[in-house]
Design an enzyme around this catalytic site. Structure first.
Site, PDB file in Angstrom:
ATOM      1  N   TYR A 176      22.376   1.966  -5.802  1.00  0.00           N
ATOM      2  CA  TYR A 176      23.748   1.623  -5.369  1.00  0.00           C
ATOM      3  C   TYR A 176      24.785   2.203  -6.340  1.00  0.00           C
ATOM      4  CZ  TYR A 176      20.985  -1.901  -2.859  1.00  0.00           C
ATOM      5  OH  TYR A 176      20.066  -2.532  -2.076  1.00  0.00           O
TER       6      TYR A 176
ATOM      7  N   TRP B 163      30.464  -2.250  -4.881  1.00  0.00           N
ATOM      8  CA  TRP B 163      30.303  -3.080  -3.679  1.00  0.00           C
ATOM      9  C   TRP B 163      31.160  -4.329  -3.799  1.00  0.00           C
ATOM     10  CZ3 TRP B 163      26.839   0.753  -3.618  1.00  0.00           C
ATOM     11  CH2 TRP B 163      26.272   1.113  -2.404  1.00  0.00           C
TER      12      TRP B 163
ATOM     13  N   TRP C  40      31.121  -7.747  -2.509  1.00  0.00           N
ATOM     14  CA  TRP C  40      30.727  -9.097  -2.957  1.00  0.00           C
ATOM     15  C   TRP C  40      29.896  -9.027  -4.227  1.00  0.00           C
ATOM     16  CZ3 TRP C  40      27.066 -12.928   0.004  1.00  0.00           C
ATOM     17  CH2 TRP C  40      25.879 -12.316   0.387  1.00  0.00           C
TER      18      TRP C  40
ATOM     19  N   TYR D 211      24.112   8.300  -1.899  1.00  0.00           N
ATOM     20  CA  TYR D 211      24.086   7.096  -1.061  1.00  0.00           C
ATOM     21  C   TYR D 211      24.618   7.448   0.325  1.00  0.00           C
ATOM     22  CZ  TYR D 211      24.639   2.393   0.668  1.00  0.00           C
ATOM     23  OH  TYR D 211      24.528   1.263   1.434  1.00  0.00           O
TER      24      TYR D 211
ATOM     25  N   GLN E 145      32.824  -7.209   3.440  1.00  0.00           N
ATOM     26  CA  GLN E 145      31.677  -8.047   3.066  1.00  0.00           C
ATOM     27  C   GLN E 145      32.155  -9.498   2.916  1.00  0.00           C
ATOM     28  OE1 GLN E 145      29.679  -6.234  -0.380  1.00  0.00           O
ATOM     29  NE2 GLN E 145      27.893  -5.939   0.917  1.00  0.00           N
TER      30      GLN E 145
ATOM     31  N   ASP F 208      21.843  -7.467   5.455  1.00  0.00           N
ATOM     32  CA  ASP F 208      21.817  -6.368   6.408  1.00  0.00           C
ATOM     33  C   ASP F 208      20.805  -6.498   7.551  1.00  0.00           C
ATOM     34  OD1 ASP F 208      23.299  -5.733   4.213  1.00  0.00           O
ATOM     35  OD2 ASP F 208      22.267  -3.880   3.748  1.00  0.00           O
TER      36      ASP F 208
ATOM     37  N   ARG G  98      12.641  -1.734   2.427  1.00  0.00           N
ATOM     38  CA  ARG G  98      14.022  -1.500   2.860  1.00  0.00           C
ATOM     39  C   ARG G  98      14.119  -1.640   4.380  1.00  0.00           C
ATOM     40  NH1 ARG G  98      18.717  -1.260   0.387  1.00  0.00           N
ATOM     41  NH2 ARG G  98      19.399   0.479   1.684  1.00  0.00           N
TER      42      ARG G  98
ATOM     43  N   TYR H 268      13.348  -6.686   2.411  1.00  0.00           N
ATOM     44  CA  TYR H 268      14.773  -6.954   2.328  1.00  0.00           C
ATOM     45  C   TYR H 268      15.167  -8.352   2.765  1.00  0.00           C
ATOM     46  CZ  TYR H 268      18.648  -4.218   0.768  1.00  0.00           C
ATOM     47  OH  TYR H 268      19.659  -3.725   0.023  1.00  0.00           O
ATOM     48  N   TRP H 269      16.096  -8.506   3.690  1.00  0.00           N
ATOM     49  CA  TRP H 269      16.604  -9.850   3.994  1.00  0.00           C
ATOM     50  C   TRP H 269      15.771 -10.558   5.058  1.00  0.00           C
ATOM     51  CZ3 TRP H 269      20.279 -12.250   1.126  1.00  0.00           C
ATOM     52  CH2 TRP H 269      21.038 -11.443   0.250  1.00  0.00           C
TER      53      TRP H 269
ATOM     54  N   GLU I 282      15.967  -7.025  -7.896  1.00  0.00           N
ATOM     55  CA  GLU I 282      16.947  -7.232  -6.818  1.00  0.00           C
ATOM     56  C   GLU I 282      16.572  -8.471  -5.997  1.00  0.00           C
ATOM     57  OE1 GLU I 282      17.164  -3.850  -4.247  1.00  0.00           O
ATOM     58  OE2 GLU I 282      19.008  -4.529  -3.260  1.00  0.00           O
TER      59      GLU I 282
HETATM   60  C1  2M8 Z   1      22.652  -4.252   0.290  1.00  0.00           C
HETATM   61  O1  2M8 Z   1      23.456  -3.596   1.260  1.00  0.00           O
HETATM   62  C2  2M8 Z   1      23.699  -2.176   1.193  1.00  0.00           C
HETATM   63  C3  2M8 Z   1      24.729  -1.896   2.268  1.00  0.00           C
HETATM   64  O2  2M8 Z   1      25.909  -2.610   1.983  1.00  0.00           O
HETATM   65  C4  2M8 Z   1      22.428  -1.365   1.417  1.00  0.00           C
HETATM   66  O3  2M8 Z   1      21.395  -1.926   1.795  1.00  0.00           O
HETATM   67  O4  2M8 Z   1      22.488  -0.158   1.199  1.00  0.00           O
HETATM   68  C5  2M8 Z   1      22.800  -5.763   0.563  1.00  0.00           C
HETATM   69  O5  2M8 Z   1      21.837  -6.494  -0.160  1.00  0.00           O
HETATM   70  C6  2M8 Z   1      24.209  -6.208   0.219  1.00  0.00           C
HETATM   71  O6  2M8 Z   1      24.335  -7.593   0.317  1.00  0.00           O
HETATM   72  C7  2M8 Z   1      24.623  -5.759  -1.179  1.00  0.00           C
HETATM   73  O7  2M8 Z   1      25.973  -6.039  -1.374  1.00  0.00           O
HETATM   74  C8  2M8 Z   1      24.370  -4.256  -1.415  1.00  0.00           C
HETATM   75  C9  2M8 Z   1      24.570  -3.830  -2.857  1.00  0.00           C
HETATM   76  O8  2M8 Z   1      23.861  -4.676  -3.721  1.00  0.00           O
HETATM   77  O9  2M8 Z   1      23.016  -3.923  -1.034  1.00  0.00           O
END
Ligand code: 2M8
Length: 418
Positions: free
Chosen positions: A18, A22, A24, A71, A96, A158, A193, A342-343, A386
């Protein structure tokens, strides 16, 4: 971690996966950074607030043009400079969850003299008002007093199973076209992912929103959902704004009223069968029949009529508070529960930290302390992963992840929980 991941005035969520700012993440980062340097914590938030759009939105991502290859989708995809009302820096058009007022209040309180000296709260206040105003005036797509999200990325969760139904009706950009760019897979295991099928739909939605100049009034949105977490965090942010207003000699009442209205507006999202709140697809009116951590976050709200039901669900077999490692992102008993992707099952520090605060707020201090201790232990043991497997604690995703470090530090230094 907080020092190492710093870039200019903000902090990267993680240096490889990342490489931008970002929204939040910066709020959670500031909550930890305030213990190290209140001034830096202020700058973390100010750099994000400086990227506000004319309509009040705070963007999901503020891009570093130098890192655009690293990215996707990046600045070259969004071309925000071509959209009227965009700021001077390149950003995504999406948003967000609105956790910024809560973070600004915490940062102010960390060193009120420094905050006053720099005029931090005075300068943040109108921007936070505009941000909440954007949600109120542009995002109430369902007409029921809740903000809608127009992309799964806006939930911060996501590929949550809550979005499977609404996403299934969205075209996949890969159909007949090129594959989707996945620079993220250079830094993370593909099995952890979101899938290419999900990315095909994410890019379709993002491109369509961009091509309609990020116009929220556009009637043709293909994804419009009311997310219980996004709205609960907004209500909590209104309660923080009441404190911010009071600190500036203003009136707290309108914010408290707004928080109560939002709490009441959440009520139709409660699912007795799940024992949680659930997302609603505004286009079909349907509640999604999946229990996710998003549906537990209304526990943050003091006037919530369903607190007893949510606590029972958090402590019950779906989320196993006390025996699971932190709080799973998805129902442990669901057929689609996935320990690593992931989520769709793993535990995250952000949502766990929020539930620590919610438990404390409801007087369950021993449970809040135990959950906070788990978060800190897991963060230290696994190099600030993470996210982790909620059953055996195996770390996943990237390491040296900023909000894991920031929130572990915050709990460590919490006078009641640390
Ligand atoms: C994740 O989201 C980004 C897109 O915004 C991604 O997957 O590329 C999520 O976990 C999101 O909540 C978080 O803000 C971001 C950066 O940590 O990663």
């Amino acid at each position: 971690m907080l020092l190492r991941n710093r870039a200019a005035l903000h902090t990267l969520p993680a240096t490889g996966l990342y490489p931008h700012q970002w929204s939040w993440d910066s709020a959670f980062t500031a909550i930890g950074l305030r213990h190290v340097s209140p001034r830096r914590a202020q700058q973390e938030l100010e750099s994000l607030l400086g990227a506000q759009w004319a309509d009040g939105r705070l963007p999901q991502i503020v891009f570093d043009r130098q890192r655009d290859e690293d990215y996707s989708p990046g600045a070259a995809f969004w071309r925000s400079e071509e959209i009227p009302g965009s700021p001077a820096v390149p950003t995504a058009g999406l948003v967000q969850p609105p956790v910024h007022a809560r973070a600004a209040l915490a940062v102010h309180r960390a060193d009120e003299a420094e905050s006053r000296r720099r005029g931090f709260l005075e300068r943040a206040h109108p921007r936070l008002l505009a941000w909440h105003g954007y949600l109120r005036t542009r995002r109430d797509r369902g007409g029921r007093g809740l903000a809608s999200i127009v992309h799964p990325w806006e939930s911060g969760m996501d590929n949550s199973p809550a979005w499977d139904g609404p996403l299934s009706r969205v075209p996949d950009v890969r159909a007949g076209g090129p594959g989707v760019p996945r620079p993220d897979l250079r830094h993370a295991d593909p099995s952890e992912r979101p899938s290419n099928a999900e990315y095909g739909r994410y890019l379709h939605l993002a491109a369509r929103y961009r091509d309609h100049r990020c116009d929220d009034a556009d009637a043709g949105h293909e994804f419009v959902c009311e997310d219980p977490a996004f709205n609960a965090l907004w209500a909590d942010a209104e309660l923080a704004m009441a404190e911010v207003a009071a600190a500036l000699g203003g009136d707290r009442a309108p914010h408290e009223a707004r928080a109560r209205e939002l709490t009441a507006a959440l009520e139709p999202l409660f699912s007795p069968a799940l024992g949680t709140y659930a997302a609603r697809d505004v286009r079909t009116g349907e509640l999604q029949r999946v229990a996710t951590v998003a549906g537990l976050l209304p526990l943050l709200l003091p006037h919530l009529p369903r607190a007893a039901e949510l606590l029972a669900t958090l402590r019950g077999p779906r989320f196993r508070l006390g025996t699971a490692v932190m709080v799973p992102s998805h129902d442990l008993t669901a057929a689609g529960f996935d320990r690593a992707r992931y989520w769709r099952g793993p535990s995250w520090s952000s949502t766990t930290w929020l539930l620590v605060q919610a438990l404390r707020g409801r007087g369950a201090v021993a449970e809040a302390r135990a959950l906070g201790a788990q978060l800190r232990r897991s963060a230290l043991q696994h190099g600030f992963a993470e996210y982790v497997d909620p059953i055996d604690g195996t770390p996943h995703g990237t390491r040296a992840f900023t909000w894991t470090a920031a929130l572990a530090l915050d709990l460590e230094l919490d006078p009641e929980l640390g």
